[in-house]
Design a protein around this motif. Structure first.
Motif, PDB file in Angstrom:
ATOM      1  N   UNK A 125       0.829  -1.214   0.000  1.00  0.00           N
ATOM      2  CA  UNK A 125       0.000   0.000   0.000  1.00  0.00           C
ATOM      3  C   UNK A 125       0.857   1.254   0.000  1.00  0.00           C
ATOM      4  N   UNK A 126       2.009   1.220   0.674  1.00  0.00           N
ATOM      5  CA  UNK A 126       2.881   2.394   0.765  1.00  0.00           C
ATOM      6  C   UNK A 126       4.337   2.002   0.542  1.00  0.00           C
ATOM      7  N   UNK A 127       4.849   2.219  -0.683  1.00  0.00           N
ATOM      8  CA  UNK A 127       4.125   2.741  -1.836  1.00  0.00           C
ATOM      9  C   UNK A 127       3.191   1.681  -2.411  1.00  0.00           C
ATOM     10  N   UNK A 128       2.253   2.121  -3.219  1.00  0.00           N
ATOM     11  CA  UNK A 128       1.391   1.167  -3.916  1.00  0.00           C
ATOM     12  C   UNK A 128       2.264   0.365  -4.883  1.00  0.00           C
ATOM     13  N   UNK A 129       2.167  -0.954  -4.812  1.00  0.00           N
ATOM     14  CA  UNK A 129       2.958  -1.800  -5.701  1.00  0.00           C
ATOM     15  C   UNK A 129       2.156  -3.028  -6.081  1.00  0.00           C
ATOM     16  N   UNK A 130       2.335  -3.470  -7.314  1.00  0.00           N
ATOM     17  CA  UNK A 130       1.576  -4.622  -7.799  1.00  0.00           C
ATOM     18  C   UNK A 130       2.394  -5.387  -8.838  1.00  0.00           C
ATOM     19  N   UNK A 131       2.160  -6.687  -8.902  1.00  0.00           N
ATOM     20  CA  UNK A 131       2.782  -7.511  -9.923  1.00  0.00           C
ATOM     21  C   UNK A 131       1.882  -7.528 -11.159  1.00  0.00           C
ATOM     22  N   UNK A 132       2.482  -7.799 -12.308  1.00  0.00           N
ATOM     23  CA  UNK A 132       1.763  -7.743 -13.589  1.00  0.00           C
ATOM     24  C   UNK A 132       1.954  -9.054 -14.341  1.00  0.00           C
ATOM     25  N   UNK A 133       0.863  -9.608 -14.837  1.00  0.00           N
ATOM     26  CA  UNK A 133       0.911 -10.799 -15.676  1.00  0.00           C
ATOM     27  C   UNK A 133       0.231 -10.473 -17.007  1.00  0.00           C
ATOM     28  N   UNK A 134       1.024 -10.088 -18.009  1.00  0.00           N
ATOM     29  CA  UNK A 134       0.428  -9.743 -19.308  1.00  0.00           C
ATOM     30  C   UNK A 134      -0.109 -10.984 -20.019  1.00  0.00           C
ATOM     31  N   UNK A 135      -1.172 -10.808 -20.781  1.00  0.00           N
ATOM     32  CA  UNK A 135      -1.629 -11.859 -21.679  1.00  0.00           C
ATOM     33  C   UNK A 135      -0.829 -11.742 -22.980  1.00  0.00           C
ATOM     34  N   UNK A 136      -1.323 -12.301 -24.072  1.00  0.00           N
ATOM     35  CA  UNK A 136      -0.610 -12.231 -25.344  1.00  0.00           C
ATOM     36  C   UNK A 136      -1.278 -11.236 -26.291  1.00  0.00           C
ATOM     37  N   UNK A 137      -0.490 -10.710 -27.201  1.00  0.00           N
ATOM     38  CA  UNK A 137      -1.020  -9.909 -28.300  1.00  0.00           C
ATOM     39  C   UNK A 137      -1.071 -10.806 -29.533  1.00  0.00           C
ATOM     40  N   UNK A 138      -2.208 -10.826 -30.213  1.00  0.00           N
ATOM     41  CA  UNK A 138      -2.399 -11.708 -31.360  1.00  0.00           C
ATOM     42  C   UNK A 138      -2.718 -10.896 -32.609  1.00  0.00           C
ATOM     43  N   UNK A 139      -2.031 -11.226 -33.698  1.00  0.00           N
ATOM     44  CA  UNK A 139      -2.223 -10.522 -34.965  1.00  0.00           C
ATOM     45  C   UNK A 139      -2.419 -11.538 -36.096  1.00  0.00           C
ATOM     46  N   UNK A 140      -3.273 -11.212 -37.046  1.00  0.00           N
ATOM     47  CA  UNK A 140      -3.432 -11.998 -38.260  1.00  0.00           C
ATOM     48  C   UNK A 140      -2.793 -11.190 -39.385  1.00  0.00           C
ATOM     49  N   UNK A 141      -1.634 -11.653 -39.876  1.00  0.00           N
ATOM     50  CA  UNK A 141      -0.850 -10.868 -40.823  1.00  0.00           C
ATOM     51  C   UNK A 141      -0.672 -11.599 -42.151  1.00  0.00           C
ATOM     52  N   UNK A 142      -0.506 -10.816 -43.202  1.00  0.00           N
ATOM     53  CA  UNK A 142      -0.337 -11.348 -44.554  1.00  0.00           C
ATOM     54  C   UNK A 142       1.141 -11.527 -44.858  1.00  0.00           C
ATOM     55  N   UNK A 143       1.588 -12.780 -44.862  1.00  0.00           N
ATOM     56  CA  UNK A 143       2.985 -13.099 -45.138  1.00  0.00           C
ATOM     57  C   UNK A 143       3.106 -13.626 -46.567  1.00  0.00           C
ATOM     58  N   UNK A 144       3.452 -12.722 -47.489  1.00  0.00           N
ATOM     59  CA  UNK A 144       3.596 -13.078 -48.906  1.00  0.00           C
ATOM     60  C   UNK A 144       2.343 -13.764 -49.444  1.00  0.00           C
ATOM     61  N   UNK A 145       1.191 -13.175 -49.169  1.00  0.00           N
ATOM     62  CA  UNK A 145      -0.070 -13.672 -49.688  1.00  0.00           C
ATOM     63  C   UNK A 145      -0.733 -14.747 -48.849  1.00  0.00           C
ATOM     64  N   UNK A 146      -0.083 -15.149 -47.757  1.00  0.00           N
ATOM     65  CA  UNK A 146      -0.637 -16.171 -46.876  1.00  0.00           C
ATOM     66  C   UNK A 146      -0.962 -15.553 -45.520  1.00  0.00           C
TER      67      UNK A 146
END
Length: 207
Positions: A125-146
């Protein structure tokens, strides 16, 4: 990659408190770990809830000088509940900067910026502190037409993935760090950052 090792734990070294593991903070770890009460969690959350704006600091792939190892971009984030946070429009420029595969780096730069959802757990609480658990970032990308699915993953359950909020002399500051770990293509590892790529989010303002 060695130049990133010191930066990866820079935030941790600056803290006066050591982070407990995320699983412990969320109540599924060792019962002997010190935890703050539910009331203290709410007190800590009340100080930091809502939207914040600041800078994203990340290491540059090509270091021109000892004093010029990082770059910065504007960013914002919102602590939505006492256990969840959203980092808005995470710039793919920062995620692609340290990719060694030139073709993968170029492809990733075509992806749109995207929100990153994170689980958080308050442990002070003093100082305010917290742990972080990020999820994933997902992308659908065009790799040479695929069309292919790409994922950016982050390290979690590590002492370097944390956030701290200070109040002093009429000013407040919030500093957080998450650590980029891997990029996957169609579920298979495409690039792995063994030592991690530190991404630091910083906000400073008057109360």
């Amino acid at each position: 990659m060695k130049k990133n090792v010191g930066m990866a734990w820079l935030l941790t070294a600056c803290l006066t408190l050591s982070a407990t593991s995320l699983t412990s903070c969320l109540g599924s770890g060792d019962d002997n770990q010190t935890k703050i009460t539910k009331e203290e969690v709410q007190l800590a959350f009340a100080k930091v809830k809502g939207k914040h704006t600041g800078k994203l600091i990340y290491p540059q792939r090509e270091v021109k000088s000892a004093a010029d190892r990082t770059d910065t971009l504007d960013i914002s984030w919102t602590l939505t509940t006492d256990s969840t946070m959203v980092i808005h429009n995470v710039p793919v420029k920062a995620l692609a900067e340290n990719v060694t595969n030139a073709d993968l780096r170029k492809l990733l730069l075509t992806a749109p910026n995207q929100d990153l959802k994170c689980n958080i757990g308050f442990y002070s609480v003093s100082p305010v502190a917290f742990v972080i658990q990020p999820t994933r970032l997902t992308y659908q990308l065009n790799d040479h037409g695929v069309s292919k699915k790409y994922e950016v993953g982050f390290y979690y359950n590590i002492t370097g993935s944390i956030g701290v909020y200070y109040e002093k002399n009429g000013h407040t500051s919030m500093t957080m760090q998450i650590v980029q770990a891997v990029i996957r293509e169609e579920g298979k590892e495409k690039e792995f950052f063994r030592q991690g790529i530190p991404l630091i989010l910083s906000e400073k303002k008057k109360k």
